[in-house]
Design a protein around this motif. Sequence first.
Motif, PDB file in Angstrom:
ATOM      1  N   GLN A  91      -7.285  74.903  37.389  1.00 53.19           N
ATOM      2  CA  GLN A  91      -7.389  73.678  36.588  1.00 53.19           C
ATOM      3  C   GLN A  91      -8.817  73.469  36.096  1.00 53.19           C
ATOM      4  O   GLN A  91      -9.030  73.171  34.923  1.00 53.19           O
ATOM      5  N   ALA A  92      -9.796  73.629  36.959  1.00 52.10           N
ATOM      6  CA  ALA A  92     -11.196  73.476  36.547  1.00 52.10           C
ATOM      7  C   ALA A  92     -11.559  74.534  35.504  1.00 52.10           C
ATOM      8  O   ALA A  92     -12.292  74.245  34.549  1.00 52.10           O
ATOM      9  N   GLU A  95     -10.064  73.515  32.169  1.00 48.78           N
ATOM     10  CA  GLU A  95     -10.800  72.352  31.664  1.00 48.78           C
ATOM     11  C   GLU A  95     -12.148  72.762  31.083  1.00 48.78           C
ATOM     12  O   GLU A  95     -12.567  72.249  30.046  1.00 48.78           O
ATOM     13  N   GLU A  96     -12.839  73.702  31.730  1.00 48.29           N
ATOM     14  CA  GLU A  96     -14.103  74.214  31.173  1.00 48.29           C
ATOM     15  C   GLU A  96     -13.863  74.943  29.861  1.00 48.29           C
ATOM     16  O   GLU A  96     -14.663  74.823  28.924  1.00 48.29           O
ATOM     17  N   LEU A  98     -11.468  74.340  27.707  1.00 44.64           N
ATOM     18  CA  LEU A  98     -11.187  73.328  26.686  1.00 44.64           C
ATOM     19  C   LEU A  98     -12.461  72.608  26.258  1.00 44.64           C
ATOM     20  O   LEU A  98     -12.661  72.324  25.070  1.00 44.64           O
ATOM     21  N   GLN A  99     -13.343  72.325  27.205  1.00 42.16           N
ATOM     22  CA  GLN A  99     -14.619  71.687  26.872  1.00 42.16           C
ATOM     23  C   GLN A  99     -15.450  72.604  25.974  1.00 42.16           C
ATOM     24  O   GLN A  99     -16.063  72.152  24.996  1.00 42.16           O
ATOM     25  N   TYR A 126      -1.347  74.582  33.413  1.00 44.46           N
ATOM     26  CA  TYR A 126      -1.410  74.173  32.012  1.00 44.46           C
ATOM     27  C   TYR A 126      -0.778  72.793  31.821  1.00 44.46           C
ATOM     28  O   TYR A 126      -1.315  71.963  31.082  1.00 44.46           O
ATOM     29  N   VAL A 129      -3.132  69.928  32.940  1.00 38.92           N
ATOM     30  CA  VAL A 129      -4.234  69.551  32.052  1.00 38.92           C
ATOM     31  C   VAL A 129      -3.730  69.079  30.692  1.00 38.92           C
ATOM     32  O   VAL A 129      -4.500  68.922  29.758  1.00 38.92           O
ATOM     33  N   LYS A 153      -1.573  71.785  23.118  1.00 35.32           N
ATOM     34  CA  LYS A 153      -2.286  70.583  23.535  1.00 35.32           C
ATOM     35  C   LYS A 153      -3.178  70.114  22.396  1.00 35.32           C
ATOM     36  O   LYS A 153      -3.869  70.928  21.766  1.00 35.32           O
ATOM     37  N   ILE A 155      -6.545  68.377  21.449  1.00 32.84           N
ATOM     38  CA  ILE A 155      -7.805  68.159  22.168  1.00 32.84           C
ATOM     39  C   ILE A 155      -8.703  67.137  21.483  1.00 32.84           C
ATOM     40  O   ILE A 155      -9.731  66.763  22.033  1.00 32.84           O
TER      41      ILE A 155
END
Length: 156
Positions: A91-92, A95-96, A98-99, A126, A129, A153, A155
């Motif tokens: 998950q992390a 998320e990184e 996506l950032q 997936y 998040v 997704k 964003i």
Amino acid sequence: MKTRIQLMTQDSAVAIADTWNYEGIYSFYDAAADEEDYQELIDPAQRKSNYYEVLKNNELFGYLVIIPKDTNIVELGLGLRPDLTGRGLGQAFIEEALQFLMTSFPIVTHVELSVAAFNKRAFKVYQAVGFSEGEHFLQATNGGSYDFIKMSKKIK
């Protein structure tokens, strides 16, 4: 841990292609399982500027594949180093990723990815998040045809 995402180097591409071997059913994701995927990974001309390495404390942690699909849509592929899978890091990691997409590709508003239907672990990450399940489709790869799920997704 300090994370750095940058264009993939040849050394990282070869390391991923030749030494990243997943266990059990996840060996499906070994680069050597599909000759076309393997060649794309190790050949800089085929990799273009679509492949990124993810480094944590200057160690190869994972990789991203970012393929523009439309003006504001990209397809995302990603891989976590085999010894790090199944440890709650997914998950992390996503998320990184996506950032990174939001800051490095400011025009992108939607992300799509495809996950092998058998990979319940990744599918759950997936969903966690915010990716939504879309169509199921058959994909020719690794010498066969496999069921995949398209996910997406927004964003921005």
